[in-house]
Write an enzyme that holds these catalytic residues in place. Structure first.
Site, PDB file in Angstrom:
ATOM      1  N   ARG A   1       0.855  -1.192   0.000  1.00  0.00           N
ATOM      2  CA  ARG A   1       0.000   0.000   0.000  1.00  0.00           C
ATOM      3  C   ARG A   1       0.887   1.236   0.000  1.00  0.00           C
ATOM      4  O   ARG A   1       1.838   1.315   0.785  1.00  0.00           O
ATOM      5  CB  ARG A   1      -0.949   0.010   1.197  1.00  0.00           C
ATOM      6  CG  ARG A   1      -2.120   0.952   1.016  1.00  0.00           C
ATOM      7  CD  ARG A   1      -3.106   0.847   2.166  1.00  0.00           C
ATOM      8  NE  ARG A   1      -3.943  -0.337   2.095  1.00  0.00           N
ATOM      9  CZ  ARG A   1      -4.947  -0.581   2.942  1.00  0.00           C
ATOM     10  NH1 ARG A   1      -5.207   0.259   3.920  1.00  0.00           N
ATOM     11  NH2 ARG A   1      -5.671  -1.679   2.821  1.00  0.00           N
TER      12      ARG A   1
ATOM     13  N   SER B   1      -8.472   0.497   0.440  1.00  0.00           N
ATOM     14  CA  SER B   1      -9.492   0.500   1.483  1.00  0.00           C
ATOM     15  C   SER B   1      -9.914   1.919   1.874  1.00  0.00           C
ATOM     16  O   SER B   1     -10.420   2.666   1.052  1.00  0.00           O
ATOM     17  CB  SER B   1      -8.999  -0.304   2.687  1.00  0.00           C
ATOM     18  OG  SER B   1     -10.034  -0.522   3.607  1.00  0.00           O
TER      19      SER B   1
ATOM     20  N   ASP C   1     -14.029   0.178   0.194  1.00  0.00           N
ATOM     21  CA  ASP C   1     -13.982  -1.166  -0.400  1.00  0.00           C
ATOM     22  C   ASP C   1     -14.889  -2.141   0.338  1.00  0.00           C
ATOM     23  O   ASP C   1     -14.843  -3.348   0.093  1.00  0.00           O
ATOM     24  CB  ASP C   1     -12.545  -1.693  -0.463  1.00  0.00           C
ATOM     25  CG  ASP C   1     -11.948  -1.967   0.913  1.00  0.00           C
ATOM     26  OD1 ASP C   1     -12.298  -1.242   1.866  1.00  0.00           O
ATOM     27  OD2 ASP C   1     -11.132  -2.900   1.043  1.00  0.00           O
TER      28      ASP C   1
ATOM     29  N   ASP D   1     -15.137  -3.475   3.258  1.00  0.00           N
ATOM     30  CA  ASP D   1     -14.728  -4.564   4.154  1.00  0.00           C
ATOM     31  C   ASP D   1     -14.860  -4.172   5.620  1.00  0.00           C
ATOM     32  O   ASP D   1     -14.660  -5.001   6.502  1.00  0.00           O
ATOM     33  CB  ASP D   1     -13.308  -5.064   3.845  1.00  0.00           C
ATOM     34  CG  ASP D   1     -12.218  -4.041   4.101  1.00  0.00           C
ATOM     35  OD1 ASP D   1     -12.542  -2.849   4.292  1.00  0.00           O
ATOM     36  OD2 ASP D   1     -11.026  -4.419   4.093  1.00  0.00           O
ATOM     37  N   ARG D   2     -15.208  -2.907   5.886  1.00  0.00           N
ATOM     38  CA  ARG D   2     -15.360  -2.462   7.276  1.00  0.00           C
ATOM     39  C   ARG D   2     -16.691  -1.735   7.428  1.00  0.00           C
ATOM     40  O   ARG D   2     -17.287  -1.270   6.456  1.00  0.00           O
ATOM     41  CB  ARG D   2     -14.193  -1.553   7.679  1.00  0.00           C
ATOM     42  CG  ARG D   2     -12.855  -2.231   7.462  1.00  0.00           C
ATOM     43  CD  ARG D   2     -11.722  -1.523   8.142  1.00  0.00           C
ATOM     44  NE  ARG D   2     -11.720  -0.106   7.898  1.00  0.00           N
ATOM     45  CZ  ARG D   2     -11.200   0.801   8.718  1.00  0.00           C
ATOM     46  NH1 ARG D   2     -10.650   0.413   9.846  1.00  0.00           N
ATOM     47  NH2 ARG D   2     -11.222   2.070   8.423  1.00  0.00           N
TER      48      ARG D   2
ATOM     49  N   SER E   1     -10.514  -1.862  14.618  1.00  0.00           N
ATOM     50  CA  SER E   1     -10.667  -0.823  13.594  1.00  0.00           C
ATOM     51  C   SER E   1     -11.843  -1.152  12.677  1.00  0.00           C
ATOM     52  O   SER E   1     -11.720  -1.178  11.461  1.00  0.00           O
ATOM     53  CB  SER E   1      -9.368  -0.664  12.802  1.00  0.00           C
ATOM     54  OG  SER E   1      -8.926  -1.921  12.329  1.00  0.00           O
TER      55      SER E   1
END
Length: 625
Positions: free
Chosen positions: A75, A177, A337, A339-340, A439
């Protein structure tokens, strides 16, 4: 600046008038390599203009080091340079990945690789997630490896889900993300569906180093995916399978169709809108009300100061305003994205409660075990049930496990460790029914060994609908959980440090606080009883002084256990230039003076920050709330 150097080798793109030497042989070699190899006219122009302007430090930072795998793969900012995300470094990474996969999978030519991408892009670098995904595919196709490339953007968990469903050797997701708009990333999954961890990550990096020069013109041909018979599009099939599998998390469909609760959803300018809407339909809910300004993809994330829903009320402002207008009680926000997941609940006359990741985990952990018990009345069945959390997350699941009799384990920070542990446990017939990182990363059930904001969003919706029939809000149920299992009061935040040597100095000082090799004895006026340093593998609480968690020298992480029961951790982020700090007070069941617990925790947190990190002296930037 000295002699003029001609560039050669790659046809018209390199037919320029040459560039001025910098006087630094190592840098000159790196510049020459970049101009020889890079075929992207925007990133070539960036390097040429930096050379012309004599910006040597900028050139060194871009060209004289490479990216390494952190907690979420590669990243970095998009742009020219070997330590940035761009066409060339993605081609290099894909060549290295291919070389390593060939070593590990004799059947790579039949299993293939899954590739997905989010909605990021940067005009000045000619760089978008979609383009980078197509170049990743081109590298694989140029070596006759089948590619399952999604034809449109997808949530990150769709890639590991597809890897498992299709039996692929590996998966790549192009995403950064929730990072700032300037960043992008290259996330790699193994055949298990879990993110790669040691030793695979180090071996892939070694293979990348051995495959730096692009193999052929085919590697740069993003249209190869449209011509190759080895490319398939798994989008329709995988989406259908995923939505079918979601039903395994739906426990009260009869309640959902008559639910009077109204939900607002923000996808933070990312991929989540349509996938969350479909998930709500699968569960029998009316679709959530989308935040119109944030519903469609926008790589500039125009309506938020940062695209991270974890930042709380300040970035949820549009969602909360819409919810008030629509008389919606609950806001669900997936990161770009998907995912959270962040969740906020309106409380009667008291504004909004934005739940922390630890608080949401308490609710979701309770909910998953509550429903698991309903369908498994035999207490012996709990012997094979697990919940997992990263070590910097709340210990609330440990409190559940102690009372309810299932297993709880901690992992290193980063969901890749959870994903790999899920895979290991499944091989011995065990089942992980919930896992999380503080997180706001949650995994309900075990559909995919990765955090998943889409499934978490609809599970939270069903939990809220069920609790409403019991005349309870989410926050009221959270207090019930704390009364039963003990209050867990936590604080998580960070400081930003853009200077790596400063970070090294801070942690070196902590390790030699009272002389050589001596850690701090107190935090504020509270004594420290144990120190665990995962970076060095030291743990003072163990008879052999060795940490149970594996040593991780690539990042900094030190945990202090205090006399009053507070657990405090300092660690560097694996994805951003941050030092994160975590504190938690775990009270015994029945201890109910929450305000006193919070006062104690605040004192320890302030001392941890001021005494150990010294923000003013070290020019650290405090989190803006």
């Amino acid at each position: 600046m000295e002699d003029t150097v001609g560039t050669g080798g790659n046809g018209d793109l390199n037919a320029n008038l040459g560039w001025r030497r910098t006087g630094d042989p190592k840098l000159d070699k790196a510049v020459q390599q970049w101009l020889d190899w890079d075929r992207n006219k925007w990133t070539r122009a960036q390097v040429e203009s930096l050379v012309a302007a004599g910006r040597l430090e900028d050139l060194r930072s871009r060209l004289c080091s490479r990216m390494s795998f952190g907690t979420a793969g590669l990243r970095a900012p998009m742009g020219a340079g070997f330590n940035r995300i761009n066409d060339l470094t993605v081609i290099q990474s894909s060549q290295g990945l291919h070389a390593y996969l060939c070593r590990c999978f004799a059947d790579l030519g039949s299993r293939g690789v899954v590739i997905g991408y989010d909605t990021r892009g940067q005009e000045e670098s000619g760089c978008s997630s979609q383009r980078l995904a197509k170049l990743t595919a081109a590298v694989m196709l140029s070596r006759d490896v089948p590619v399952h490339l999604f034809s449109s953007f997808v949530p990150t968990p769709y890639v590991p889900y597809a890897v498992k469903r299709l039996g692929a050797a590996s998966g790549v997701m192009i995403t950064a993300s929730h990072n700032p708009k300037e960043d992008n990333g290259y996330k790699v999954y193994w055949c298990s569906g879990a993110q790669i961890a040691s030793p695979h990550d180090k071996e892939v990096l070694r293979c990348i180093e051995e495959q730096l020069e692009p193999w052929s013109a085919s590697c740069w041909d993003e249209e190869l995916v449209d011509r190759s018979s080895l490319r398939t599009d798994p989008l329709t099939q995988i989406n259908s399978f995923y939505m079918d599998d979601l039903t395994s998390l739906c426990f009260h469909r009869d309640l959902n169709s008559s639910c009077t609760l109204k939900f607002v959803h923000s996808s933070f300018h990312g991929v989540g809108h349509d996938f969350v809407r479909q998930a709500f339909q699968v569960f029998g809910f009316v679709s959530p009300v989308p935040v119109p300004e944030q519903k469609d993809p926008d790589p500039n994330f125009s309506s938020v100061r940062c695209p991270n829903p974890e930042e709380g009320e300040s970035v949820l402002e549009l969602s909360l305003l819409l919810a008030e207008r629509e008389n919606a009680r609950i806001v669900l926000a997936t990161d770009p994205d998907a995912d959270r997941l962040a969740v906020a609940e309106r409380s009667d006359g008291h504004g909004w409660k934005v739940f922390s990741g630890n608080e949401l985990a308490a609710l979701l952990g309770w909910w998953m075990f509550f429903n698991w018990k309903e369908s498994h009345p035999d207490p012996a069945d709990t012997n094979s049930v697990y919940m997992l959390a990263t070590t910097v997350s709340s210990k609330i699941l440990q409190a559940f496990a102690r009372i309810e009799g299932f297993h709880f384990e901690e992992t290193l920070p980063g969901f890749k460790w959870i994903g790999n542990r899920i895979h290991e446990l499944s091989k011995t017939g065990n089942r992980v029914i919930f896992a999380f990182e503080e997180s706001i990363g949650f995994l309900c059930g075990s559909i995919v060994p990765e955090k998943d904001g889409v499934s978490a969003a609809v599970v939270v919706a069903e939990m809220a609908a069920y609790l409403q029939t019991r005349k309870l809000s989410l926050n009221q149920q959270l207090q019930n959980i704390y009364r039963t299992y003990g209050y867990h009061v936590s604080k998580t935040s960070y400081v930003t440090c853009n200077d790596p040597p400063t970070i090294q100095r801070i942690f070196s000082r902590i390790r030699n606080f009272a002389g050589d090799g001596s850690y701090p004895k107190a935090c504020g006026d509270i004594g420290i009883v144990h120190v665990r340093d995962v970076t060095t593998g030291y743990d003072s609480s163990r008879p052999d002084l060795r940490s149970v968690l594996p040593a991780s020298r690539s990042s900094q992480m030190i945990t202090f256990t205090l006399q009053n029961g507070v657990v405090a951790t300092l660690r560097t982020s694996g994805t951003e230039p941050k030092i994160k700090y975590y504190t938690e007070f775990c009270a015994a069941p029945g201890e109910s003076d929450v305000s006193q617990l919070e006062v104690e925790l605040r004192k320890v947190t302030d001392a941890l920050l001021d005494e150990f990190l010294e923000p003013d002296k070290n020019h650290l930037i405090r989190r803006s709330v």
